[in-house]
Design a protein around this motif. Structure first.
Motif, PDB file in Angstrom:
ATOM      1  N   UNK A   1     -51.871 -30.316  22.932  1.00  0.00           N
ATOM      2  CA  UNK A   1     -50.864 -30.685  23.927  1.00  0.00           C
ATOM      3  C   UNK A   1     -50.363 -29.450  24.680  1.00  0.00           C
ATOM      4  N   UNK A   2     -50.158 -28.373  23.949  1.00  0.00           N
ATOM      5  CA  UNK A   2     -49.651 -27.146  24.593  1.00  0.00           C
ATOM      6  C   UNK A   2     -50.621 -26.676  25.677  1.00  0.00           C
ATOM      7  N   UNK A   3     -51.909 -26.729  25.380  1.00  0.00           N
ATOM      8  CA  UNK A   3     -52.905 -26.275  26.358  1.00  0.00           C
ATOM      9  C   UNK A   3     -53.066 -27.299  27.486  1.00  0.00           C
ATOM     10  N   UNK A   4     -53.188 -28.569  27.123  1.00  0.00           N
ATOM     11  CA  UNK A   4     -53.399 -29.610  28.149  1.00  0.00           C
ATOM     12  C   UNK A   4     -52.262 -29.624  29.159  1.00  0.00           C
ATOM     13  N   UNK A   5     -51.042 -29.469  28.662  1.00  0.00           N
ATOM     14  CA  UNK A   5     -49.891 -29.535  29.558  1.00  0.00           C
ATOM     15  C   UNK A   5     -49.738 -28.271  30.402  1.00  0.00           C
ATOM     16  N   UNK A   6     -50.406 -27.200  29.982  1.00  0.00           N
ATOM     17  CA  UNK A   6     -50.235 -25.917  30.683  1.00  0.00           C
ATOM     18  C   UNK A   6     -51.206 -25.746  31.847  1.00  0.00           C
ATOM     19  N   UNK A   7     -52.265 -26.526  31.894  1.00  0.00           N
ATOM     20  CA  UNK A   7     -53.285 -26.335  32.932  1.00  0.00           C
ATOM     21  C   UNK A   7     -53.543 -27.622  33.711  1.00  0.00           C
TER      22      UNK A   7
ATOM     23  N   UNK B   1     -53.511 -39.566  23.192  1.00  0.00           N
ATOM     24  CA  UNK B   1     -52.142 -40.037  23.405  1.00  0.00           C
ATOM     25  C   UNK B   1     -51.128 -38.939  23.061  1.00  0.00           C
ATOM     26  N   UNK B   2     -51.339 -38.269  21.949  1.00  0.00           N
ATOM     27  CA  UNK B   2     -50.368 -37.236  21.561  1.00  0.00           C
ATOM     28  C   UNK B   2     -50.786 -35.837  22.022  1.00  0.00           C
ATOM     29  N   UNK B   3     -52.097 -35.609  22.078  1.00  0.00           N
ATOM     30  CA  UNK B   3     -52.574 -34.284  22.472  1.00  0.00           C
ATOM     31  C   UNK B   3     -52.765 -34.131  23.974  1.00  0.00           C
ATOM     32  N   UNK B   4     -52.705 -35.263  24.706  1.00  0.00           N
ATOM     33  CA  UNK B   4     -52.870 -35.265  26.169  1.00  0.00           C
ATOM     34  C   UNK B   4     -54.250 -34.761  26.614  1.00  0.00           C
ATOM     35  N   UNK B   5     -55.235 -34.880  25.755  1.00  0.00           N
ATOM     36  CA  UNK B   5     -56.586 -34.445  26.120  1.00  0.00           C
ATOM     37  C   UNK B   5     -57.215 -35.417  27.112  1.00  0.00           C
ATOM     38  N   UNK B   6     -58.073 -34.884  27.999  1.00  0.00           N
ATOM     39  CA  UNK B   6     -58.805 -35.721  28.959  1.00  0.00           C
ATOM     40  C   UNK B   6     -60.088 -36.278  28.354  1.00  0.00           C
ATOM     41  N   UNK B   7     -60.536 -35.630  27.295  1.00  0.00           N
ATOM     42  CA  UNK B   7     -61.779 -36.051  26.645  1.00  0.00           C
ATOM     43  C   UNK B   7     -61.703 -35.611  25.187  1.00  0.00           C
ATOM     44  N   UNK B   8     -62.438 -36.312  24.344  1.00  0.00           N
ATOM     45  CA  UNK B   8     -62.446 -35.944  22.928  1.00  0.00           C
ATOM     46  C   UNK B   8     -63.874 -35.687  22.476  1.00  0.00           C
ATOM     47  N   UNK B   9     -64.013 -34.628  21.711  1.00  0.00           N
ATOM     48  CA  UNK B   9     -65.331 -34.227  21.245  1.00  0.00           C
ATOM     49  C   UNK B   9     -65.363 -34.301  19.721  1.00  0.00           C
ATOM     50  N   UNK B  10     -66.463 -34.827  19.202  1.00  0.00           N
ATOM     51  CA  UNK B  10     -66.601 -34.882  17.749  1.00  0.00           C
ATOM     52  C   UNK B  10     -68.065 -34.749  17.386  1.00  0.00           C
ATOM     53  N   UNK B  11     -68.306 -34.303  16.190  1.00  0.00           N
ATOM     54  CA  UNK B  11     -69.683 -34.096  15.757  1.00  0.00           C
ATOM     55  C   UNK B  11     -69.995 -34.944  14.545  1.00  0.00           C
TER      56      UNK B  11
END
Lengths: 253, 217
Positions: free
Chosen positions: A191-197, A218-228
């Motif tokens: 969230x800190x990074x997503x909201x800063x840029x 929802x909580x992290x405000x990410x535009x995309x999610x990556x998983x392996x």
């Protein structure tokens, strides 16, 4: 409406898929091209290859993997790992990659990101940020390079802002504290990074279940999610991930 | 056999576009070329494009005779033409990225920054989004040939920070929504342009490429 992207990531070493737990204990688990096709068929929104042998001499193998994948998979492909020069970027783009992840080389020479974005366009430059809780106990996160081995003393949020200014079209943010733990993304960091840029941020590191993906958005405000690993070892399909996100009210393709 | 030329002017990932066309048709020869004379013999022409408008226009102009060959084949000979992403934007009168640059001037309009009315929306507009067909194209029967059998629930892969603002609405075939409407497909006569990447839009995108190959404007 723009959809939230689900991006399966394959760690590739010597042309084969591996997935590390905290970047050690590699387990060989298959052919990256076959795996990419499977994810493509399952409805993945993008694919990511991380070449973890990139510092060694085996680069050509990766170009072959990218070429073979681009021949059959018609969704965006990001390739990262060991990218140091404009020539590396060009060769990967020519092989069929759409976006190039830059990590350590950005830290050692931030102007490389500027140059790469100028030459190839911001849309294909993804700056990968590996961040870890600051060890001296102060607030925030520090970025690491070389697969998490080398500390830099650089603050992750400040670095993210700088990289977006330098022309990164997107940031791939991995929490080193969470990577391989299956405890979920570091939501505070995300969230800190997503909201800063203003540029999109892909959350990465720590996904163990589908709720973690939902939380990242929802909580992290990410535009995309990556998983392996959750996809890779067949614990969940891409469709199950999409269903979970849809049920949580997140728009998906 | 028809020949499709993908113009190589140092911009972007040409291999994916070539492979996507080869994937949808066995009856076409796909050639990546930087030779103006190839355009004059081509049955179909694709202009890809990535990066900034000005850099792309300069790249195209730097090839001796390329802009002239494009005008001759696409405008005078009416060779079916597809512009993708910045390749679509280059058809505009002017681009406003890194200063004002004259475009090919085939479709009136300016290429301007995206300014979503919701400032929390990220720039670039990156990811999958659906199309809203405009008046003349909003039913299957009326739809442009290249858009036939498409469905408004399908998604296409976009990645851009600038958009083609058409002077005339009738040149805009479909829009996408991102804090306001953004032209997604524009065209006239034998010319069509897509802001998104059909070659990266899975089955929905491949269908458009297949339609383009069958199109006889």
């Amino acid at each position: 409406m723009l959809k939230t992207r689900i991006i399966p990531c394959l760690d590739v070493a010597n042309g084969r898929v591996v997935k590390g737990v905290n970047f050690v204990d590699l387990v060989d688990a298959g052919n990256p091209v076959e795996q990419a096709k499977l994810y493509n068929d399952q409805g993945a929104d993008e694919l990511c290859f991380l070449d973890i042998t990139a510092t060694s001499d085996n680069r050509e193998t990766m170009y072959d993997v990218v070429r073979a994948t681009a021949d059959e998979v018609f969704i965006p492909l990001t390739v990262g790992g060991g990218v140091r020069t404009l020539q590396d970027i060009r060769k990967l783009l020519e092989a069929g990659a759409d976006k190039i992840g830059i990590n350590s080389a950005a830290v050692s020479n931030p102007d490389f990101v500027k140059e790469a974005a100028d030459k190839c366009g911001s849309q294909c430059i993804v700056v990968a940020i590996d961040a870890k809780k600051k060890e001296d106990g102060s607030e925030g996160w520090e970025i690491f390079t070389h697969g998490g081995r080398n500390g830099t003393g650089i603050d992750a949020v400040e670095w993210a802002i700088k990289m977006a200014e330098y022309g990164a079209g997107e940031l791939l943010l991995t929490s080193m504290d969470r990577d391989g733990t299956k405890q979920g993304f570091n939501l505070e960091l995300t969230r800190a990074v997503s909201d800063a840029v203003r540029v999109p941020v892909i959350a990465s590191g720590g996904v163990g279940n589908l709720q973690h993906l939902v939380d990242g958005v929802i909580e992290g405000h990410a535009s995309a999610v990556l998983a392996a690993s959750i996809f890779h070892f067949g614990e969940y399909t891409i469709q199950e991930a999409k269903d979970a996100m849809k049920n949580a009210g997140i728009p998906v393709r | 056999m028809e020949t499709l030329i993908i113009i190589d002017y140092g911009s972007g990932n040409l291999r994916s576009a070539a492979k996507a066309f080869e994937h949808v048709s066995k009856d076409i020869t796909v050639k990546i070329s930087n030779k103006p004379k190839d355009l004059l013999k081509a049955d179909r022409i694709v202009l890809p494009g990535q990066g900034a408008f000005r850099d792309c226009m300069e790249g195209l102009s730097a090839i001796d005779g390329m802009v002239e060959a494009l005008n001759e084949s696409v405008i005078q000979k009416a060779t079916p033409f597809l512009g993708i992403c910045v390749g679509m934007q280059l058809m505009a009168s002017r681009g406003m990225e890194h200063g004002v640059t004259a475009g090919l001037g085939w479709i009136e309009g300016d290429v301007i920054p995206i300014t979503p009315n919701d400032t929390s929306l990220k720039i670039p507009h990156m990811g999958w989004n659906e199309l809203h067909y405009l008046s003349a194209n909003n039913t299957q029967d009326n739809r442009h040939f290249v858009l036939r059998n498409t469905d408004s629930s399908e998604n296409f892969y976009f990645v851009h920070s600038f958009m083609f603002q058409c002077t005339y609405n009738h040149n805009c075939l479909a829009m996408t929504e991102y804090g306001g409407l953004i032209p997604a497909i524009i065209g006239r006569d034998n010319i069509i342009g897509m802001q998104f990447h059909p070659e990266k839009s899975h089955k929905a995108g491949l269908k458009l490429l297949s339609n383009f190959l069958d199109w006889k404007p």
